[in-house]
Design a protein around this motif. Structure first.
Motif, mmCIF file in Angstrom:
data_model
loop_
_atom_site.group_PDB
_atom_site.id
_atom_site.type_symbol
_atom_site.label_atom_id
_atom_site.label_comp_id
_atom_site.label_asym_id
_atom_site.label_seq_id
_atom_site.Cartn_x
_atom_site.Cartn_y
_atom_site.Cartn_z
ATOM 1 N N ARG A 58 0.812 -1.223 0.000
ATOM 2 C CA ARG A 58 0.000 0.000 0.000
ATOM 3 C C ARG A 58 0.844 1.271 0.000
ATOM 4 N N ILE A 59 2.107 1.161 0.412
ATOM 5 C CA ILE A 59 2.988 2.327 0.471
ATOM 6 C C ILE A 59 4.286 1.996 -0.259
ATOM 7 N N ALA A 60 4.692 2.889 -1.147
ATOM 8 C CA ALA A 60 5.953 2.732 -1.866
ATOM 9 C C ALA A 60 6.805 3.966 -1.576
ATOM 10 N N THR A 61 7.980 3.743 -1.020
ATOM 11 C CA THR A 61 8.891 4.833 -0.712
ATOM 12 C C THR A 61 10.011 4.826 -1.742
ATOM 13 N N ALA A 62 10.091 5.916 -2.502
ATOM 14 C CA ALA A 62 11.108 6.039 -3.548
ATOM 15 C C ALA A 62 12.258 6.884 -3.019
ATOM 16 N N TYR A 63 13.471 6.350 -3.167
ATOM 17 C CA TYR A 63 14.676 7.068 -2.761
ATOM 18 C C TYR A 63 15.258 7.706 -4.012
ATOM 19 N N LYS A 97 -4.355 -4.149 -7.530
ATOM 20 C CA LYS A 97 -5.713 -3.828 -7.101
ATOM 21 C C LYS A 97 -5.749 -2.436 -6.467
ATOM 22 N N HIS A 98 -4.756 -2.135 -5.647
ATOM 23 C CA HIS A 98 -4.633 -0.823 -5.013
ATOM 24 C C HIS A 98 -3.283 -0.231 -5.397
ATOM 25 N N THR A 99 -3.311 0.917 -6.025
ATOM 26 C CA THR A 99 -2.057 1.590 -6.377
ATOM 27 C C THR A 99 -1.433 2.124 -5.090
ATOM 28 N N PRO A 100 -0.162 1.833 -4.863
ATOM 29 C CA PRO A 100 0.472 2.272 -3.619
ATOM 30 C C PRO A 100 0.556 3.793 -3.501
ATOM 31 N N GLU A 101 0.471 4.256 -2.265
ATOM 32 C CA GLU A 101 0.729 5.663 -1.964
ATOM 33 C C GLU A 101 2.225 5.887 -2.183
ATOM 34 N N LEU A 102 2.583 6.952 -2.886
ATOM 35 C CA LEU A 102 3.990 7.223 -3.176
ATOM 36 C C LEU A 102 4.552 8.217 -2.174
#
Length: 135
Positions: A58-63, A97-102
């Motif tokens: 549900r959460i994607a953290t981009a560095y 199904k659910h696009t992660p929060e970026l």
């Protein structure tokens, strides 16, 4: 108390790694091609070093890091302003199904590598390492 990165001590699952890499490539391509309609963001050359995804995806953290490592705060603010558009692009590509929060954070990998090099170059550390090899 140390903050846990994952629910279990085994690290990220195969699925988390695959989804993270897919999101990383999608973001990198969008930033490279100037797909986002923001002139401030399009004038920056931003590297997406890694994307870590939460166990529930549900959460994607981009560095991220701008070219040259300067103005990281400005780059993160620009990315945050365009999160909705970037999230839509990620949703199209991933098919989840659910696009992660970026979420966006500065990538400090290069700083940590430089600190490691500095430590290994220290005369005391080199002497200790040489002593360990002799034993």
């Amino acid at each position: 108390m140390a903050k846990k990165r994952f629910d279990n001590d085994k690290g990220p699952s195969q699925r988390m790694l695959k989804v993270g890499e897919l999101i990383r490539r999608t973001l990198a391509d969008a930033l490279m091609q100037g797909t986002v309609h923001d002139p401030d963001l399009n004038r920056m050359n931003i590297t997406v070093g890694e994307v870590r995804v939460s166990p529930d995806l549900r959460i994607a953290t981009a560095y991220v890091l701008p070219l040259g490592g300067k103005d990281a705060d400005e780059a993160i603010k620009a990315l945050a302003r365009n999160t909705g558009e970037l999230r839509r692009l990620v949703g199209k590509v991933t098919g989840l199904k659910h696009t992660p929060e970026l979420r966006f954070l500065p990538d400090d990998t290069f700083d940590r590598m430089e600190e490691t090099r500095r430590l290994f170059a220290d005369e005391n550390v080199r002497r200790d390492l040489d002593n360990d090899e002799e034993e």
